[in-house]
Design a protein around this motif. Structure first.
Motif, short mmCIF file in Angstrom:
data_model
loop_
_atom_site.label_atom_id
_atom_site.label_comp_id
_atom_site.label_asym_id
_atom_site.label_seq_id
_atom_site.Cartn_x
_atom_site.Cartn_y
_atom_site.Cartn_z
N SER A 1 0.99 -1.32 -0.09
CA SER A 1 -0.15 0.19 0.01
C SER A 1 0.89 1.26 0.81
O SER A 1 0.31 2.15 -0.47
N ALA A 2 1.68 1.30 0.35
CA ALA A 2 3.11 1.93 1.12
C ALA A 2 3.46 2.54 -0.39
O ALA A 2 3.59 3.56 -1.90
N LEU A 3 3.56 1.63 -1.20
CA LEU A 3 4.53 1.64 -3.22
C LEU A 3 3.26 2.09 -3.56
O LEU A 3 3.39 3.23 -4.63
N VAL A 4 2.23 1.70 -3.49
CA VAL A 4 0.86 1.98 -4.66
C VAL A 4 0.72 3.61 -4.15
O VAL A 4 -0.31 4.78 -5.12
N CYS A 5 0.59 4.53 -2.64
CA CYS A 5 0.32 5.24 -2.27
C CYS A 5 1.41 6.02 -3.07
O CYS A 5 1.32 7.81 -3.27
N ALA A 6 2.69 6.45 -2.89
CA ALA A 6 3.12 6.84 -3.46
C ALA A 6 3.55 7.04 -5.08
O ALA A 6 3.76 8.26 -5.01
N LEU A 7 2.50 6.22 -6.38
CA LEU A 7 3.15 6.08 -7.07
C LEU A 7 1.75 6.92 -7.34
O LEU A 7 1.89 7.84 -8.21
N ALA A 8 0.92 6.85 -6.82
CA ALA A 8 -0.57 7.37 -6.75
C ALA A 8 -0.06 8.70 -6.63
O ALA A 8 -0.39 9.69 -7.44
N SER A 9 0.47 9.35 -6.27
CA SER A 9 0.69 10.43 -5.82
C SER A 9 1.50 11.59 -6.54
O SER A 9 1.75 12.50 -7.09
N ALA A 10 2.43 10.37 -6.91
CA ALA A 10 3.39 11.13 -7.96
C ALA A 10 2.62 11.31 -9.70
O ALA A 10 3.52 12.08 -10.07
N ALA A 11 2.05 10.19 -9.80
CA ALA A 11 1.05 10.24 -10.98
C ALA A 11 -0.22 11.85 -10.99
O ALA A 11 -0.44 12.29 -12.27
N ILE A 12 -0.99 11.67 -10.07
CA ILE A 12 -1.89 12.40 -9.98
C ILE A 12 -1.99 13.52 -8.79
O ILE A 12 -2.80 14.15 -8.74
N GLY A 13 -1.18 13.54 -8.50
CA GLY A 13 -1.24 14.74 -7.24
C GLY A 13 -0.92 14.28 -5.82
O GLY A 13 -2.48 13.38 -5.30
N PRO A 14 -0.44 14.65 -4.37
CA PRO A 14 -1.15 14.30 -3.31
C PRO A 14 -2.29 14.51 -2.85
O PRO A 14 -3.17 13.86 -1.88
N GLU A 15 -2.66 15.39 -3.16
CA GLU A 15 -4.03 16.13 -2.72
C GLU A 15 -5.26 15.04 -3.75
O GLU A 15 -6.86 15.82 -2.73
N ASN A 16 -5.08 14.98 -4.36
CA ASN A 16 -6.26 14.02 -5.09
C ASN A 16 -6.33 12.68 -4.24
O ASN A 16 -6.68 11.77 -4.67
N ILE A 17 -5.44 11.84 -3.86
CA ILE A 17 -5.37 10.92 -2.78
C ILE A 17 -6.10 10.87 -1.56
O ILE A 17 -5.43 11.82 -0.75
#
Length: 518
Positions: free
Chosen positions: A279-295
């Motif tokens: 879950s840490a890796l997925v969260c880091a990837l998603a944050s870089a892809a669409i922005g942490p403000e959208n996670i």
């Protein structure tokens, strides 16, 4: 000869949208000055089209866009890919050569992928066309393997229009094939590939041009839109970057997440944060892809969760700047156990109660997704999916499987790559023993072999397609191999119900590897 190469993202089933950027590209000074502009295969309608290509409306729309391009092509020449009805033959995957307001040639794909064979008829393959006093062999990437033996005429140049789905080996295989063609034919070569994502499929770009001596004249970046003109008579070689596989996978997953959200018109994502590596890796990837403000992360500890799991999840969220909530699931779990007592009677607790916790967590995550219009990110890795180590309708839920094509050892490798400059994923998350924390003291190693050994066996069976005896001959314990392969076999039904996984390996579950359920 000056060739203009165009590496671009393509909208699937939307030729009118593609027409806009095609015209913009053709109107650039570099394209106007070039003798020929080369677009990727399948440019007008995208790929994969699957059954949508069988409908005549998309074919007619693509044909109308082609006619528009033809009418605007005065004093211009370009190659463009599309589905095309060929008289007395049928629907072909085609590359159309347009010059000065007319079609000067049509190249049709010969070697069709299994999914293409359902909708396209087999074409003629590579065609040699005379243009600007040059003999040019034009074809799809898949058809080039027969170029040397299927044409007695020696071409001066080879042009490959690609639409090549990414896996971590593909860029190296493409480079090898292109260099081999140049070496065999003593001809210059142009390879143009698209970028972007279409569902599970990712396209890396990496377009390139080589002169007849095999020197790389230009090498486009991976996963970025780019266009450039190149003089094919040049001798001097350009800087030729060769990124490592882990960097390519990282960029591929970022693009895949971004494209999945943009093309499905979704802005927000939600996932369960367990404090574990997946879950840490997925969260880091998603944050870089669409922005942490959208996670949005949801921590859902149970009575079996350790304090460090919550702390690790909080540290991750704060490192990334991701908003999170903590929702303990013990009250819900206790209520569910109480409600099911009349059904279960005096039967002892077992995996049923473990799955209850996973499904409670899945319900919370999916409920958030429904309430806020977010997409749930699945965090299952390929090792777990292979072994059926997960709860259907629990931790298997989600709209997209971000790391479902990465083995657990590859998950760790990618996490370390993300942490190469600074600690983003907490080191304790990387270093601690993985656990689902569904019972006291539970560890993955209670149910699974060591991941290094497990992943090696899985790779031999899935990617290398070796059977049980052949894997044992490689030096692995016979009983262990038999147990691993049995679990792979009996869990196919479960994998078929998982979220679609972004493809980064040569043998992705459900896409490349299709086996009977029973």
């Amino acid at each position: 000869m000056n060739i203009h190469l165009v590496q671009h993202n393509i909208a699937t089933n939307n030729p009118e949208e593609n027409l806009k950027w095609i015209l913009e590209e053709l109107d650039t000074p570099k394209s106007k000055e070039a003798l020929l502009t080369v677009f990727p295969a399948c440019t007008l309608c995208g790929s994969p089209l699957y059954g949508s290509v069988a409908y005549t409306d998309i074919q007619k729309r693509a044909q109308a866009v082609l006619q528009d391009l033809i009418q605007r092509s005065e004093h211009r020449a370009f190659l463009i890919g599309m589905p095309l009805q060929i008289q007395d033959k049928g629907l072909c995957n085609a590359i159309v050569f347009v010059q000065n307001c007319a079609i000067r040639g049509i190249i049709t794909k010969k070697y069709l992928a299994p999914d293409e064979q359902k909708y396209f008829v087999r074409g003629e393959g590579v065609q040699i066309i005379q243009y600007q006093e040059q003999s040019i062999a034009i074809g799809f990437y898949e058809d080039l393997k027969e170029l040397a033996k299927s044409h007695t005429e020696q071409p001066d140049m080879v042009i490959c229009c690609g639409c090549n789905v990414f896996d971590y080996n593909k860029p190296y295989r493409i480079r090898y094939r292109m260099h081999k063609i140049v070496e065999n034919l003593n001809a210059s070569l142009v390879f143009v590939n698209r970028i972007g994502g279409e569902g599970c499929f990712l396209y890396a770009g990496g377009s390139m041009a080589l002169n007849a001596a095999g020197n790389v004249l230009c090498q486009f970046p991976y996963f970025e839109a780019h266009s450039e003109s190149v003089d094919m008579q040049l001798i001097e070689e350009c800087a030729d970057e060769k990124p490592e596989a882990v960097e390519l996978v990282y960029k591929a997953l970022l693009m895949g997440i971004r494209e999945y959200f943009e093309k499905n018109h979704i802005q927000r994502a939600v996932l369960g944060l367990s404090g574990g590596i997946d879950s840490a890796l997925v969260c880091a990837l998603a944050s870089a892809a669409i922005g942490p403000e959208n996670i949005h992360g949801i921590l859902m500890p149970s009575q079996y969760s350790t304090d460090h799991s919550v702390k690790d999840a909080v540290a991750l969220a704060e490192n990334l700047g991701v908003k999170y909530d903590i929702i303990p699931i013990k009250p819900l779990f206790d209520t569910l156990r109480e409600c099911t007592k009349p059904l279960f009677g005096d039967r002892p607790e077992d995996v049923t109660e473990e799955n209850m916790q996973a499904r409670i967590r899945g319900t919370i995550v999916m409920s958030y997704a429904n309430k806020f219009g977010a997409m749930a990110l699945n965090t299952t890795n390929k090792s777990e999916a292979a072994m059926g180590y997960g709860t259907l309708y629990g931790d298997s839920c989600g709209g997209i499987s971000v790391i479902g094509d990465l083995y657990k050892t590859e998950v760790y490798e990618l996490a370390e790559y993300i942490n190469r400059d600074q600690e983003i994923i907490p080191l304790n998350t990387i270093n601690k023993a993985p656990s689902a924390e569904l019972r006291p003291g539970q560890k993955d190693s209670d149910s699974l072999p060591d991941y290094a050994i497990l992943d090696a066996i899985l790779n031999l069976h899935i990617e290398e397609q070796l059977c049980q005896d052949e894997i044992v001959e490689e030096g692995y314990d016979a009983e262990l191999v038999a147990n691993v392969l049995r679990k792979v076999r009996i869990n196919e039904w479960k994998r078929l119900q998982f979220a679609p996984a972004l493809k980064v390996s040569p043998m992705t579950f459900g896409l490349d590897r299709r086996v009977p359920i029973s």
